[in-house]
Structures are given as structure tokens and as C-alpha cells.
Design a protein around this motif. Structure first.
Motif, mmCIF file in Angstrom:
data_model
loop_
_atom_site.group_PDB
_atom_site.id
_atom_site.type_symbol
_atom_site.label_atom_id
_atom_site.label_comp_id
_atom_site.label_asym_id
_atom_site.label_seq_id
_atom_site.Cartn_x
_atom_site.Cartn_y
_atom_site.Cartn_z
ATOM 1 N N LEU A 512 15.324 -18.755 -3.765
ATOM 2 C CA LEU A 512 16.146 -19.959 -3.830
ATOM 3 C C LEU A 512 16.786 -20.169 -2.468
ATOM 4 O O LEU A 512 17.308 -19.232 -1.853
ATOM 5 N N ASN A 513 16.746 -21.419 -2.004
ATOM 6 C CA ASN A 513 17.268 -21.741 -0.676
ATOM 7 C C ASN A 513 18.330 -22.824 -0.753
ATOM 8 O O ASN A 513 18.318 -23.659 -1.664
ATOM 9 N N ALA A 514 19.228 -22.795 0.189
ATOM 10 C CA ALA A 514 20.259 -23.827 0.303
ATOM 11 C C ALA A 514 20.583 -24.030 1.772
ATOM 12 O O ALA A 514 20.399 -23.127 2.595
ATOM 13 N N GLU A 515 21.054 -25.233 2.092
ATOM 14 C CA GLU A 515 21.379 -25.564 3.474
ATOM 15 C C GLU A 515 22.829 -26.009 3.612
ATOM 16 O O GLU A 515 23.390 -26.627 2.708
ATOM 17 N N GLY A 516 23.404 -25.700 4.739
ATOM 18 C CA GLY A 516 24.694 -26.225 5.137
ATOM 19 C C GLY A 516 24.584 -26.731 6.568
ATOM 20 O O GLY A 516 23.515 -26.654 7.180
ATOM 21 N N GLN A 517 25.680 -27.220 7.097
ATOM 22 C CA GLN A 517 25.684 -27.712 8.475
ATOM 23 C C GLN A 517 26.819 -27.080 9.244
ATOM 24 O O GLN A 517 27.930 -26.903 8.723
ATOM 25 N N MET A 518 26.552 -26.751 10.494
ATOM 26 C CA MET A 518 27.567 -26.184 11.377
ATOM 27 C C MET A 518 27.520 -26.883 12.726
ATOM 28 O O MET A 518 26.465 -26.959 13.360
ATOM 29 N N ILE A 519 28.664 -27.401 13.130
ATOM 30 C CA ILE A 519 28.818 -27.945 14.471
ATOM 31 C C ILE A 519 29.436 -26.856 15.339
ATOM 32 O O ILE A 519 30.522 -26.341 15.030
ATOM 33 N N VAL A 520 28.766 -26.498 16.401
ATOM 34 C CA VAL A 520 29.332 -25.574 17.386
ATOM 35 C C VAL A 520 29.866 -26.423 18.528
ATOM 36 O O VAL A 520 29.119 -27.206 19.122
ATOM 37 N N THR A 521 31.140 -26.296 18.799
ATOM 38 C CA THR A 521 31.746 -27.183 19.795
ATOM 39 C C THR A 521 32.619 -26.381 20.765
ATOM 40 O O THR A 521 32.539 -25.151 20.823
ATOM 41 N N VAL A 522 33.449 -27.099 21.521
ATOM 42 C CA VAL A 522 34.218 -26.473 22.606
ATOM 43 C C VAL A 522 35.415 -25.706 22.057
ATOM 44 O O VAL A 522 35.689 -25.706 20.860
ATOM 45 N N GLN A 523 36.147 -25.068 22.949
ATOM 46 C CA GLN A 523 37.259 -24.204 22.576
ATOM 47 C C GLN A 523 38.328 -24.944 21.772
ATOM 48 O O GLN A 523 38.491 -26.153 21.896
ATOM 49 N N ARG A 524 39.063 -24.192 20.992
ATOM 50 C CA ARG A 524 40.182 -24.730 20.235
ATOM 51 C C ARG A 524 41.428 -24.652 21.127
ATOM 52 O O ARG A 524 42.241 -23.740 21.041
ATOM 53 N N TRP A 525 41.579 -25.671 21.976
ATOM 54 C CA TRP A 525 42.659 -25.632 22.964
ATOM 55 C C TRP A 525 44.025 -25.787 22.315
ATOM 56 O O TRP A 525 44.990 -25.133 22.690
ATOM 57 N N ASN A 526 44.127 -26.685 21.371
ATOM 58 C CA ASN A 526 45.409 -26.955 20.717
ATOM 59 C C ASN A 526 45.410 -26.237 19.375
ATOM 60 O O ASN A 526 44.684 -26.621 18.459
ATOM 61 N N ASN A 527 46.228 -25.206 19.249
ATOM 62 C CA ASN A 527 46.157 -24.347 18.075
ATOM 63 C C ASN A 527 47.563 -24.084 17.520
ATOM 64 O O ASN A 527 48.071 -22.976 17.564
ATOM 65 N N PRO A 528 48.215 -25.116 16.990
ATOM 66 C CA PRO A 528 49.586 -24.951 16.504
ATOM 67 C C PRO A 528 49.622 -24.231 15.162
ATOM 68 O O PRO A 528 48.598 -24.101 14.486
ATOM 69 N N PRO A 529 50.795 -23.751 14.734
ATOM 70 C CA PRO A 529 50.904 -23.097 13.422
ATOM 71 C C PRO A 529 50.451 -23.983 12.272
ATOM 72 O O PRO A 529 49.901 -23.490 11.300
ATOM 73 N N LEU A 530 50.697 -25.287 12.364
ATOM 74 C CA LEU A 530 50.155 -26.236 11.394
ATOM 75 C C LEU A 530 49.148 -27.113 12.118
ATOM 76 O O LEU A 530 49.517 -27.838 13.044
ATOM 77 N N PRO A 531 47.863 -27.069 11.742
ATOM 78 C CA PRO A 531 46.830 -27.791 12.484
ATOM 79 C C PRO A 531 46.997 -29.304 12.408
ATOM 80 O O PRO A 531 47.672 -29.814 11.528
#
Length: 531
Positions: A512-531
Motif C-alpha cells: 500500500l502506498n501513499a503520497e504527501g508533499q514537502m516544500i524545502v525552503t530557506v532558513q527560518r529567520w524569524n522564529n518567535p515564541p508564537l509563530p
């Protein structure tokens, strides 16, 4: 303005966990306010102390941390780390959110950054949630006058706001003031019955032994005992002593703080890795639920639930929570007050009891060949609360999460990678045999074989599979590539890309097979306690 140290506020900064020695008194915080805040805020009332602006908002501990840090960065507020922690504790207790007011938005507090937000209000989505999470807005309360101030602050701080996408095509300021302010003031008001009622609730100390159940990608199920001691000033010492399903140890210790009477925040070192806990304490003080995750890599974490030992008999989980008809399996029941009489439901019986202590019972169980598929209510004496899923075939699997974002990082830079963790979730169709109906049964997470492919023709042409990182075919963990321009890529672009994530689970000789999607992107520059 004198020089001062800017606070480093990232999603891993779980505020105030190294509090000043001794219990924090309201007088301490009010003294700081009277000496450090009066340059910009006027006193409206002395008893109880009420100040302009700051006394007309309610927020989570993370929200108050961000507010105070903004005062430091933008307005030159000079406070020590201890003073900032004191203020966060004071405001979170005095002007926090009731448990009901955080429901539906705790994913932001718990750093569940794969959550796909969805809102009934299109205006809210386009006006507020296009720049940061909608949860950040939902986790604060203000009167209309303060929501107006927030609109003005946004435009003053980011003057280009009206010219950005989903702003320049409309009367942004008019919509913000005339439509969004009334909507926000109605949905998230300063005064609420929930908060009034919560302030009257007697807060329960959390000291004691707690039986816990957890589930973590790669490692799978976990269980054990969390011991909490102390309590003066809502400060605690905490230790974790448990094991994963494969028998490997889960051990660690650290310190914790309880805010607002129920918001548990802890810093621990677990098996040599620095981790954080963001939990909510139940109103009766006998249950803790939330997420424990790595400090640096908050994408790596576990769902966590715990019950106080000696409280009402409770069954937290059955591990694993599924059994195939016609099979014999070892099951672990986790909880407190687990009685001698174990009931696993129709068609499932206990063959033998292998091990028992105050927090778990391990049994060998058999599901007969004719056991009807479906969930079973499980009891251990008077302890209940968990189910066991009986199945006879797997109809489909899902990739969880089915869409996510991973980020490059490292490579000599200060911003770490943000990797991706996937699990294969098995399902059995309902009586009609069709997927997507109400009686479909989730079986649980099963081992899978993993790989990635280019999501589309452009990704194929750009060789995204080669450049973005590597998928571990056994664990479902995708480790991203290094950050920065890559001279091997067309136009020396970075290692971003668009990938299909493919899982394969074997059900006998059927794949049985299943697919998902993943975007690989640039660094998480802004990383506050609440996104």
C-alpha cells in the motif's frame, strides 16, 4: 539610551524557566512596573494597580514575553533577565487566558508548525493570518480600543503593509478599522465569563508522581513516570524515567514553572538532548497534556499525556493501540489505578499477564479470527479511557503530515536546519467499503519504507531530489541540505525544492502506498515564541 542586552527570543525560548531565587511576589513585579514602565504608561489606578495599555490586554506567557521583549527592542526598556521573567509570571497570572480560551490554538504554543490553519472568516485570514499565524491573534484578548491601537501599531511599524499582496487591492486601513476591529473585539474581548470563572478556581499544586504516555515519530510509543517536586512560587523540579516501545531508555530532568494556574512550561535534558515541555493542566489538577520537543529542533517532539498517580483510576493508552484479528500481541496498558481485571473488548482476550507496576500492565493478548473489526473500550478494573482497534485488513495508508515545510540551515551559519518527520497512518474502510465515510477506522501508525521524488516537471528539471536533502528510508526522517548558494545548481540557487514524500506499507504480500508533499525552503529567520 544606555546599552542593554537584547533578548534572544526564539520558539525554543520557553520563558522564565530559570526564575529568580524564591517565590515571585506581585509586589516585586509592580515595583518594576512603577520604576521601569511609567515613562510611557500612566497609572490609572493604585489599588489594584492599573496602568494604561498594559492593564487592558490578556495573553499567554509567550504573548507577554513577546510584548516585553518588544518594549526592550523598540522602546529601550531596560530590564534584567530576572526582571523580565518576573513580569511575565505576574502578567500571565493576573492577565492570562482561561483554559477554554486557548482551545483550538494550542498548536502554536506547542510548536506544532505543520498545522494547516483554517478560519471561517475570510477577512481574518487575509487581514491577519497572512503575515503570522492566526493563533497568535486568537491567543490574546483586548477591548475595541486596544485592537484599534494594534492596527495603528502595525501600520506605523510596517509602513509598506498597505502595499503588500492582499492589501494594495483593497482599502486596507478602512477594512482593518471598520470591519476587523469589531470582529476581533467581539470574538476576543478583554472581559469574558471564562476568565472570570477561572480566576475563582482553586489552583492545585502539581507535586507528585505522574504516569505518562507519549508517541514520537521514529521512536514510537513511550511510557514511564514523571516525578515533580517543589511548588514554591509555582516553581518545580521535574524528572522523567521511562522507556520507548523498543526498550530504550527515556530519562531526564530539569525545572518547570506553572503560569496562570495551568500553563506548564519546563526545560529538561533528556538522554543528553535539551528539550522543552508545553503542557496544560486540567481543572482538577490531575492531568497534563501537550507536547515535549527538542529545544533546537522543535520539529522533533512527542505528544504527551500524564495522569497523577493515586488520582481517579485512569487508562491513558494501550500501546500499541491496535491488534489484527487472528493474531497474538504484547500490549501495554498505561495509566494509574490499573485494576486486576483487564477487559479488552469483544473477541479479544488476555492470555497472560507479563508485568505489572503502579503505572503500567503488560499483557499477552489474542484477537480471535472472527473478531469484528472496530474499536474496543478497554478497562483495567475501574480505570478506563483508552481504546483498542481490531482490524482484519489495511485498506489504505496516509502520510502524516500530508503537507509540510522543511528548511535548509547550518553549513556554518547560526540558523539550524528544520528537518521533517513523517509517519504512515493505516486505515480500514467502514461497512460500505468506501474511504472517507464516518465509520472508517484509524488503525494506527505502522512501519513503512520511505523515499522522495520530484513533485513536478520543474522539480525534476531542477534535480530537487538530489540537492534538497536525504530521506531515511526506514525512519521517515528527511534531513535537509546545507544553507546558502550552491554553485552546482542552476544560477547557483540554494537547496530549496518541491518533493513528493512516498510511504510504502506491506499488508501481507500487498503493498500500500501513499503520497504527501514537502516544500524545502530557506532558513527560518524569524522564529518567535508564537509563530
Amino acid at each position: 539610551m544606555k546599552n542593554f542586552k537584547l533578548p534572544r527570543l526564539t520558539g525554543g525560548f520557553l520563558l522564565g524557566l530559570m526564575l529568580p531565587t524564591g517565590a515571585i511576589q506581585a509586589a516585586d513585579a509592580e515595583a518594576i512596573i512603577q520604576t521601569k514602565c511609567v515613562a510611557c504608561h500612566t497609572q490609572e489606578k493604585a489599588e489594584p494597580l492599573q496602568m494604561s495599555r498594559m492593564s487592558h490586554q490578556r495573553k499567554t506567557p509567550e504573548g507577554w514575553l513577546m510584548t516585553i521583549a518588544r518594549m526592550q527592542v523598540m522602546h529601550g526598556l531596560e530590564v534584567t533577565d530576572d526582571e523580565r521573567r518576573t513580569l511575565v509570571k505576574y502578567f500571565a497570572d493576573k492577565q492570562g487566558l482561561a483554559p477554554e480560551e486557548t482551545e483550538g490554538s494550542r498548536y502554536a504554543l506547542e510548536r506544532r508548525l505543520t498545522t494547516m490553519e483554517s478560519f471561517e472568516s475570510t477577512d481574518f485570514e487575509q487581514m491577519c493570518a497572512r503575515c503570522h499565524s492566526g493563533a497568535r491573534v486568537q491567543l490574546q484578548r483586548r477591548p475595541a480600543s486596544e485592537w484599534i491601537h494594534l492596527v495603528n501599531f502595525h501600520l506605523g511599524q510596517w509602513p509598506s503593509l498597505e502595499y503588500q499582496a492582499q492589501a494594495r487591492d483593497r482599502d486596507w486601513m478602512g477594512l482593518a478599522l471598520n470591519k476587523m476591529v469589531p470582529e476581533l473585539a467581539s470574538n476576543f474581548p478583554l472581559q469574558s465569563t471564562s476568565w472570570d470563572n477561572w480566576q475563582k478556581v482553586t489552583k492545585v499544586p502539581v507535586s507528585g508522581r505522574w504516569s505518562f504516555s507519549a508517541q514520537m515519530p521514529v521512536k514510537g510509543n513511550a511510557r514511564g513516570v514523571m516525578t515533580i517536586s517543589g511548588g514554591k512560587g509555582d516553581q518545580y523540579k521535574v524528572s522523567v524515567d521511562g522507556e520507548y516501545a523498543d526498550g530504550s531508555a527515556l530519562k531526564g530532568s530539569g525545572s518547570a514553572v506553572v503560569y496562570t494556574g495551568y500553563e506548564w512550561r519546563a526545560n529538561l535534558t533528556v538522554d543528553g538532548v535539551k528539550m522543552r515541555q508545553v503542557f496544560a493542566l486540567s481543572a482538577d489538577g490531575d492531568e497534563l497534556t501537550g507536547r515535549m520537543f527538542e529545544t533546537v529542533h522543535d520539529e522533533a517532539g512527542m505528544d504527551f499525556s500524564a495522569v497523577r498517580s493515586g488520582s481517579t483510576p485512569t487508562l491513558l493508552s494501550v500501546q500499541p493501540n491496535y491488534i489484527r484479528a487472528g493474531s497474538t500481541e504484547v500490549l501495554t496498558l498505561v495509566g494509574t489505578g490499573l485494576g486486576k481485571q483487564i477487559s479488552l473488548g469483544d473477541g479479544v482476550s488476555v492470555v497472560s499477564e507479563i508485568y505489572r507496576d503502579d503505572n503500567k500492565v503488560v499483557v499477552q493478548a489474542t484477537a480471535n479470527n472472527k473478531a469484528q473489526p472496530g474499536p474496543r473500550k478497554v478497562d483495567a478494573g475501574k480505570a478506563e479511557g483508552a481504546t483498542l482497534n481490531v482490524y482484519n485488513k489495511i485498506d489504505r495508508i496516509n502520510v502524516v503530515p500530508d503537507f509540510t515545510v522543511a528548511r535548509v540551515g547550518g553549513n556554518g551559519g547560526s540558523t539550524p536546519k528544520y528537518n521533517a518527520y513523517f509517519q504512515a497512518e493505516a486505515w480500514m474502510n467502514g461497512a460500505d467499503g468506501q474511504p472517507g465515510t464516518a465509520d472508517d477506522m484509524r488503525i494506527g501508525y505502522l512501519p513503512a519504507k520511505w523515499h522522495v521524488e520530484a513533485f513536478n516537471e520543474q522539480a525534476e528539471a531542477d534535480r530537487d531530489v538530489h540537492f534538497t536533502g536525504r530521506m531515511n528510508e526506514k525512519t521517515g526522517v528527511f534531513i535537509t541540505a546545507g544553507a546558502g548558494p550552491n554553485p552546482e545548481r542552476r544560477m547557483s540557487t540554494n537547496n530549496a525544492g518541491n518533493l513528493k514524500v512516498i510511504a510504502e506499507v506491506m499488508d501481507g504480500d500487498k503493498a500500500l502506498n501513499a503520497e504527501g508533499q514537502m516544500i524545502v525552503t530557506v532558513q527560518r529567520w524569524n522564529n518567535p515564541p508564537l509563530p
